[in-house]
Design an enzyme around this catalytic site. Structure first.
Site, PDB file in Angstrom:
ATOM      1  N   ALA A  63       0.909  -1.174  -0.098  1.00 13.00           N
ATOM      2  CA  ALA A  63       0.059  -0.016   0.228  1.00 13.00           C
ATOM      3  C   ALA A  63       0.919   1.240   0.067  1.00 13.00           C
ATOM      4  O   ALA A  63       2.178   1.195   0.460  1.00 13.00           O
ATOM      5  CB  ALA A  63      -0.908  -0.043   1.330  1.00 13.00           C
ATOM      6  N   GLY A 106       0.696  -4.943   0.891  1.00 12.67           N
ATOM      7  CA  GLY A 106      -0.537  -5.290  -0.095  1.00 12.67           C
ATOM      8  C   GLY A 106      -0.017  -5.694  -1.374  1.00 12.67           C
ATOM      9  O   GLY A 106      -0.786  -6.227  -2.039  1.00 12.67           O
ATOM     10  N   GLU A 109      -0.424  -9.326  -1.008  1.00  7.48           N
ATOM     11  CA  GLU A 109      -1.775  -9.664  -0.800  1.00  7.48           C
ATOM     12  C   GLU A 109      -2.388  -9.492  -2.137  1.00  7.48           C
ATOM     13  O   GLU A 109      -3.472 -10.453  -2.295  1.00  7.48           O
ATOM     14  CB  GLU A 109      -2.391  -8.749   0.172  1.00  7.48           C
ATOM     15  CG  GLU A 109      -1.916  -8.976   1.707  1.00  7.48           C
ATOM     16  CD  GLU A 109      -2.292  -7.752   2.642  1.00  7.48           C
ATOM     17  OE1 GLU A 109      -1.962  -6.743   2.266  1.00  7.48           O
ATOM     18  OE2 GLU A 109      -3.059  -8.105   3.470  1.00  7.48           O
ATOM     19  N   GLU A 129       4.067  -5.509   7.354  1.00  6.69           N
ATOM     20  CA  GLU A 129       3.270  -4.507   8.059  1.00  6.69           C
ATOM     21  C   GLU A 129       3.752  -4.430   9.457  1.00  6.69           C
ATOM     22  O   GLU A 129       3.760  -2.785   9.928  1.00  6.69           O
ATOM     23  CB  GLU A 129       1.855  -4.659   7.906  1.00  6.69           C
ATOM     24  CG  GLU A 129       1.592  -4.542   6.408  1.00  6.69           C
ATOM     25  CD  GLU A 129       1.456  -6.066   5.540  1.00  6.69           C
ATOM     26  OE1 GLU A 129       2.323  -6.772   5.807  1.00  6.69           O
ATOM     27  OE2 GLU A 129       0.782  -5.933   4.478  1.00  6.69           O
TER      28      GLU A 129
HETATM   29  C1  3H9 Z   1       0.737  -2.255   3.355  1.00  6.00           C
HETATM   30  O1  3H9 Z   1       0.719  -2.755   2.484  1.00  6.00           O
HETATM   31  C2  3H9 Z   1      -0.606  -2.568   4.161  1.00  6.00           C
HETATM   32  C3  3H9 Z   1      -1.531  -3.676   3.431  1.00  6.00           C
HETATM   33  O2  3H9 Z   1      -1.423  -4.735   4.048  1.00  6.00           O
HETATM   34  C4  3H9 Z   1      -2.911  -3.229   3.716  1.00  6.00           C
HETATM   35  C5  3H9 Z   1      -3.664  -1.785   3.191  1.00  6.00           C
HETATM   36  C6  3H9 Z   1      -4.862  -1.706   3.337  1.00  6.00           C
HETATM   37  N1  3H9 Z   1       4.484   3.564  -0.055  1.00  6.00           N
HETATM   38  O3  3H9 Z   1      13.383   2.052   0.276  1.00  6.00           O
HETATM   39  P1  3H9 Z   1      13.647   2.909  -0.942  1.00  6.00           P
HETATM   40  C7  3H9 Z   1       9.405   5.156  -1.278  1.00  6.00           C
HETATM   41  S1  3H9 Z   1       2.091  -1.440   4.077  1.00  6.00           S
HETATM   42  C8  3H9 Z   1       5.167   4.833  -0.230  1.00  6.00           C
HETATM   43  O4  3H9 Z   1      14.667   4.189  -0.800  1.00  6.00           O
HETATM   44  P2  3H9 Z   1      15.029   0.446  -1.938  1.00  6.00           P
HETATM   45  C9  3H9 Z   1      10.357   5.407  -0.264  1.00  6.00           C
HETATM   46  O5  3H9 Z   1       9.846   6.360   0.792  1.00  6.00           O
HETATM   47  C10 3H9 Z   1       3.283  -1.395   3.265  1.00  6.00           C
HETATM   48  N2  3H9 Z   1       6.316   5.112  -0.533  1.00  6.00           N
HETATM   49  O6  3H9 Z   1      14.349   1.970  -2.094  1.00  6.00           O
HETATM   50  C11 3H9 Z   1      11.607   6.087  -1.194  1.00  6.00           C
HETATM   51  O7  3H9 Z   1      10.862   7.289  -1.476  1.00  6.00           O
HETATM   52  P3  3H9 Z   1      12.054   8.747  -1.512  1.00  6.00           P
HETATM   53  C12 3H9 Z   1       4.081  -2.704   3.189  1.00  6.00           C
HETATM   54  C13 3H9 Z   1       7.243   4.011  -0.520  1.00  6.00           C
HETATM   55  O8  3H9 Z   1      15.209   0.078  -3.328  1.00  6.00           O
HETATM   56  C14 3H9 Z   1      11.435   5.425  -2.383  1.00  6.00           C
HETATM   57  O9  3H9 Z   1      10.176   4.819  -2.475  1.00  6.00           O
HETATM   58  N3  3H9 Z   1       5.490  -2.602   2.344  1.00  6.00           N
HETATM   59  C15 3H9 Z   1       6.800   2.685  -0.281  1.00  6.00           C
HETATM   60  O10 3H9 Z   1      16.304   0.665  -0.877  1.00  6.00           O
HETATM   61  C16 3H9 Z   1      12.429   4.204  -2.723  1.00  6.00           C
HETATM   62  O11 3H9 Z   1      12.596   3.340  -1.706  1.00  6.00           O
HETATM   63  C17 3H9 Z   1       6.405  -2.179   2.877  1.00  6.00           C
HETATM   64  O12 3H9 Z   1       6.551  -1.995   4.188  1.00  6.00           O
HETATM   65  C18 3H9 Z   1       5.459   2.653   0.068  1.00  6.00           C
HETATM   66  N4  3H9 Z   1       4.837   1.433   0.359  1.00  6.00           N
HETATM   67  O13 3H9 Z   1      14.025  -0.180  -0.996  1.00  6.00           O
HETATM   68  C19 3H9 Z   1       7.690  -1.891   1.866  1.00  6.00           C
HETATM   69  N5  3H9 Z   1       8.017   2.106  -0.356  1.00  6.00           N
HETATM   70  O14 3H9 Z   1      12.950   8.270  -2.736  1.00  6.00           O
HETATM   71  C20 3H9 Z   1       8.332  -0.511   2.216  1.00  6.00           C
HETATM   72  C21 3H9 Z   1       8.917   2.743  -0.739  1.00  6.00           C
HETATM   73  O15 3H9 Z   1      11.324   9.933  -1.670  1.00  6.00           O
HETATM   74  N6  3H9 Z   1       9.261  -0.313   1.196  1.00  6.00           N
HETATM   75  N7  3H9 Z   1       8.625   4.091  -0.764  1.00  6.00           N
HETATM   76  O16 3H9 Z   1      13.030   8.683  -0.223  1.00  6.00           O
HETATM   77  C22 3H9 Z   1      10.459  -1.031   1.268  1.00  6.00           C
HETATM   78  O17 3H9 Z   1      10.714  -1.736   2.090  1.00  6.00           O
HETATM   79  C23 3H9 Z   1      11.568  -0.628   0.430  1.00  6.00           C
HETATM   80  O18 3H9 Z   1      11.129   0.903   0.130  1.00  6.00           O
HETATM   81  C24 3H9 Z   1      11.818  -1.478  -0.861  1.00  6.00           C
HETATM   82  C25 3H9 Z   1      12.607  -0.804  -1.911  1.00  6.00           C
HETATM   83  C26 3H9 Z   1      12.421  -2.762  -0.468  1.00  6.00           C
HETATM   84  C27 3H9 Z   1      10.441  -1.671  -1.430  1.00  6.00           C
END
Ligand code: 3H9
Length: 707
Positions: A63, A106, A109, A129
C-alpha cells in the site's frame, strides 16, 4: 503524466502492467486501474488469460504508506482493498501474477488473490506491515496461511521478514520459478493454464488444519519477549489464528478490526515516521544535487582496537579492501584475533559461509607501518579517544595521504576542528562516529567540521550507505548529536540513584518504557572509565557550583569500571549476568549526604520523565544550535544508535506525541526542583510549545525553506 496501469495484448493473453514509480505502491488509482483493465480483459472474448506485472525494478511494494496519515486524519476515506482483491480472485479467466523485485505487504496480498504466481529468481516476498506498526490489512493473514501453511504464514506476518523466490515456490506461494525473462515465462505459463478452471486461494482450506494447538500460545510468548512493547505483532497472531477458527469472510472482518486498531495507534504513527525518517536523513539540504562523492575502492584504518577492528570489518564486509595499522605486533595480533573470532561466531550461527568469511578476512591487511596508505581513498583514524593523540596521528597521515584522500576521525565526542587543525587540509577532514560494535551497529554519525568540503560530506554519507549504515550528518560540538544528548540522560539516571532509586529500578523503568537497555546497564557495558576519561577531557566546560553526579567518579576510583572489571553499577558473573550490589546503596547514601540531599522513594514515572525529558530538552538545543539538521535526524540516531524504541518514534517524536506543552510544564517543574543550571527549558522547546506547534512542524518548515 503516464498512466499508472496499462493493458497490452500478447495474442490471447492480456498483460496488465503497473507503472507507479518508484516502487509500484498501491496509490489511489492503481487498484482501481487494475480492476478496470481486468474487467476490460474479462469482457474481451479474444483474451483467455491475464497477467499482472510491475514495470521497473519491482512488482508492488505494498500500500502507499503516505496514505495512512491522510486516512487517520480523516483527509482520505478508509482504504479497503478487499473488493478489489475479490474481483481478481473471482475473475472468470486465469489471472497470473508475475513477480520480480519485491512483493511486499499489499503487494503480496494482491499476488495472493491471483490464481497463479510465477516468480523471478531474485524476487523477495513478505508481509512487513508489523515493521510499520500494522498488520496485513488486505487478506494477507487469511490467504497466506491457505497457501504457505499456518506456521510459516504466522512467522511471516509476525516477524515481517521476507522470503526468497525459491522458498516461496517450495512453500506453495509460487507456482513456478522463472530463471530467464519474467514476461516470457509468465506468457508461457498463462497460455498453459488458459481456459482451465482456476483455483481461488480463499477456497483452498486444506492447509488450515495443519496448525499445532500450541502454535499460537508459543508465538505469543516468544513475541512478548522478542518484540517487547509492540502491539502489532500480537495483533498479527490474533489475525492468523482467526483464519484457523472462522471462515474466510469472517476472518477478513477480524483482520480489518485488528488492522484498524493498529492503524489508529501511536505505534504505527511512530514506526511510519521512522520509515520515512530513515530515508530522509540521507537528504542534506545545501549540498548541490549534482555533487559526486569521491569513489572509495581502498581504505585504511589506524588502530586495531575494538573500534578500529570493527570498522575494518565493516569495510571488508562491503567488499572494500582495507589496511589495518597498529603500533605493536601484540596489539595487531590481538586485534586480528578479535576479528577472526567475530567472523567465526557469525559462521557458527550460520549467518555467513566459511568461504565468505575467509574472503572478507582476506580483504583486511594487518600491518605496522604506513605502506600502501598513499593509495587509500579514505583513512579512518580509530585510536584512543584523546585529542592530542589523534592530532599526532593526523599530522602523520597528512604526510602520506594522496591529495583526494578523505581523512576521517572515529571520535565519539572530540572537537573535529581541533583534530583537523593538525593538517594543512582541514577541508578533507570529517568525523565518522561509528558505534560499538562497529560491524554490527547501524548508526554512523558523520561530523562536519567548520571547513569540511561538501564533497567530503557527500562521500562520507554515501560511504555510510554502502557500508550498510544509517548515516546522520551532525555538526561539531562536544558529543555531537547522540552523545551530547546522552550526557543529561545519564546524568539524571545517576542523580536518581543518589536521590534514592536503586540501580535496578532505574534500569527497569527505562526498559519498561521500551529502551533496549537501562542507562546504567549501558554505562556498565561501555565502561565507566570511558565516561571518566571524557569527563576529564571536558572538565573545562563545567560551570562551577552546578551539581554533578558524584557516584561515577567514586566508582571509577575504586576501579568499578563496569562489565570489564566484573563490577560497576551492578555486579557481573563470568557470563556477564548482572546482579544488585548492596555496596552501591551505601555509596549512594554517602554521596547524597555529601551533596546535602535527603534520599526518598522515587516513582518509576519520575525516572522516565527525568531521563527522557532530559534527552528531549538537550535535543531541542541540538536542533536550535544546528548540530542536527532536523528533529527526525535526532530520532533516527536514537533508534539506531541508542536503543530507543522504534515504536515510540525517537525522543523528539515521542515529545510531540506527549504534547510539547505538557513536556515543557514537566521540565519547568524539574527546573523549580533542581535548578535552572540543570533544567532550564530549551528556548526552541519553549517557543514551539507556546505557539502550539511541535517538532514535526519545525521539520516541515525547515524542509520547505531548504528546497
Ligand atoms: C501495506 O501494504 C498494508 C496492506 O497490508 C493493507 C492496506 C489496506 N509507499 O526504500 P527505498 C518510497 S503497508 C510509499 O529508498 P529501496 C520510499 O519512501 C506497506 N512510498 O528503495 C522512497 O522514497 P524517496 C507494506 C514508498 O530500493 C522510495 O520509495 N510495504 C513505499 O532501498 C524508494 O524506497 C512495505 O512496508 C510504499 N509502500 O527499497 C515496503 N515503499 O525516494 C516498504 C517505498 O522519496 N518499502 N517507498 O525517499 C521498502 O521496504 C523498500 O522501500 C523497498 C525498496 C524494499 C520496496
Amino acid at each position: 503524466m503516464t498512466e499508472l496501469v496499462r493493458l497490452t495484448r500478447h495474442g490471447e493473453v492480456a498483460v496488465i502492467t503497473i507503472d507507479n514509480p518508484p516502487v509500484n505502491a498501491l496509490s489511489p488509482g492503481v487498484p482501481e486501474g487494475i480492476e478496470a483493465l481486468l474487467h476490460e480483459a474479462t469482457t474481451d472474448s479474444g483474451i483467455r488469460a491475464i497477467i499482472v506485472i510491475g514495470a521497473g525494478q519491482t512488482f508492488i511494494a505494498g500500500a502507499d504508506i503516505r496514505e495512512f496519515a491522510k486516512i487517520v486524519s480523516g483527509e482520505r476515506p478508509r482504504l479497503s482493498l478487499y473488493p478489489f482483491l475479490l474481483a481478481i480472485e473471482d475473475c472468470p479467466k486465469p489471472v497470473v501474477m508475475a513477480i520480480h523485485g519485491t512483493a511486499l505487504g499489499g503487494g503480496l496480498e494482491t499476488a495472493l488473490a491471483g490464481h497463479y504466481r510465477v516468480i523471478a529468481a531474485g524476487a523477495q516476498m513478505g508481509q512487513p506491515e508489523v515493521k510499520l506498526g500494522l498488520i496485513p490489512g488486505a487478506g494477507g493473514t487469511q490467504r497466506l496461511p491457505r497457501l504457505a501453511g499456518v506456521a510459516k504464514a504466522l512467522e511471516m506476518c509476525v516477524g515481517g521478514q521476507s522470503i526468497g523466490a525459491r522458498e516461496a515456490v517450495e512453500l506453495g506461494i509460487g507456482d513456478k520459478l522463472i530463471e530467464g525473462d519474467l514476461l516470457e515465462g509468465a506468457l508461457a505459463f498463462a497460455r498453459a493454464v488458459a481456459d482451465k478452471p482456476a483455483p481461488k486461494t480463499r477456497e483452498r482450506n486444506e492447509k488450515l488444519a495443519t496448525a499445532h494447538p500450541a502454535l499460537f500460545a508459543g508465538a505469543r510468548e516468544k513475541t512478548r519477549k522478542a518484540a517487547r512493547g509492540m502491539t502489532a505483532p500480537l495483533a498479527a497472531i490474533d489475525a492468523v489464528e482467526a483464519a484457523t477458527q472462522m471462515g474466510f469472510a469472517d476472518g477478513c472482518r477480524r483482520e480489518t478490526e485488528l488492522f484498524d486498531e493498529c492503524l489508529y495507534s501511536s505505534q504505527s504513527r511512530a514506526l511510519i515516521h521512522a520509515f520515512f525518517g530513515e530515508r530522509s536523513v540521507a537528504k542534506i539540504p545545501g549540498l548541490p544535487k549534482d555533487l559526486k562523492p569521491f569513489e572509495i575502492t581502498r581504505a585504511a584504518v589506524i588502530g586495531a582496537g575494538t573500534m578500529g577492528g570493527g570498522i575494518a570489518m565493516t569495510f571488508a564486509n562491503a567488499g572494500i579492501p582495507v589496511l589495518l595499522k597498529e603500533t605493536s605486533n601484540e596489539a595487531l595480533e590481538r586485534g586480528m584475533q578479535t576479528i577472526r573470532d567475530n567472523y567465526a561466531k557469525t559462521t557458527a550461527k550460520g549467518r555467513l559461509s566459511p568461504a565468505d568469511a575467509e574472503q572478507r578476512l582476506a580483504r583486511i591487511t594487518p600491518q605496522l607501518g604506513y605502506d600502501g596508505f598513499e593509495r587509500a581513498e579514505i583513512i579512518v583514524e580509530a585510536v584512543f579517544e584523546n585529542t592530542a593523540v589523534k592530532k599526532q596521528v593526523f599530522s602523520e597521515i597528512e604526510k602520506i595521504a594522496q591529495p583526494g584522500c578523505v581523512l576521517a576521525s572515529n571520535t565519539s565526542s572530540l572537537d573535529i576542528d581541533e583534530i583537523a587543525s593538525a593538517t594543512h587540509r582541514p577541508q578533507m577532514v570529517v568525523g565518522t562516529h561509528f558505534f560499538s560494535p562497529a560491524h554490527v551497529m547501524r548508526l554512523l554519525e558523520v561530523v562536519r567540521g567548520r571547513e569540511t568540503a561538501p564533497q567530503v560530506i557527500a562521500t562520507a554519507m554515501a560511504l555510510g550507505k554502502r557500508l550498510g549504515k544509517i548515516a546522520i550528518l551532525a555538526g561539531n560540538c562536544p558529543g555531537f548529536i547522540g552523545n551530547r544528548m546522552v550526557g543529561p540522560y545519564l546524568r539524571e539516571a545517576q542523580f536518581l540513584v543518589e536521590e534514592g532509586a536503586s540501580v535496578e529500578q532505574v534500569n527497569q523503568a527505562l526498559c519498561d518504557f521500551g529502551m533496549a537497555m537501562g542507562p546504567l546497564a549501558v554505562d556498565d557495558l561501555a565502561g565507566l572509565d570511558i565516561g571518566w576519561a571524557i569527563r576529564k577531557e571536558f572538565a573545562r566546560y563545567e560551570k562551577p557550583g552546578v551539581r554533578r553526579p558524584r557516584l561515577p567518579d567514586v566508582l571509577c576510583k575504586i576501579r568499578r569500571f563496569g562489565q570489564k572489571t566484573g563490577r560497576g553499577w551492578s555486579l557481573y558473573d563470568a557470563d556477564r549476568k548482572p546482579s544488585p550490589d548492596p555496596e552501591i546503596a551505601e555509596l549512594a547514601e554517602k554521596a547524597a549526604r555529601d551533596a546535602g540531599i535527603s534520599r526518598r522513594a522515587i516513582l518509576d514515572e519520575e525516572i522516565v520523565d527525568r531521563c527522557i525529558y532530559a534527552l528531549v530538552n538537550e535535543g531541542a538545543r541540538v536542533l536550535e544550535d544546528g548540530i542536527a539538521i532536523r528533529a527526525v535526524d535526532i530520532d533516527i540516531a536514537y533508534l539506531y544508535g541508542y536503543g530507543f524504541p522504534a515504536w515510540r518514534g525517537g525522543p523528539m517524536f515521542y515529545a510531540d506525541t506527549v504534547g510539547l506543552a505538557r513536556v515543557l510544564a514537566r521540565i519547568e517543574e524539574f527546573e523549580r526542583q533542581h535548578g535552572a543550571d540543570l533544567w532550564s527549558p530549551a528556548p526552541l522547546l519553549k517557543r514551539l510549545a507556546h505557539a502550539g506547534q511541535n517538532f514535526a512542524e519545525f521539520d516541515r518548515k525547515k524542509e520547505a525553506a531548504a528546497y
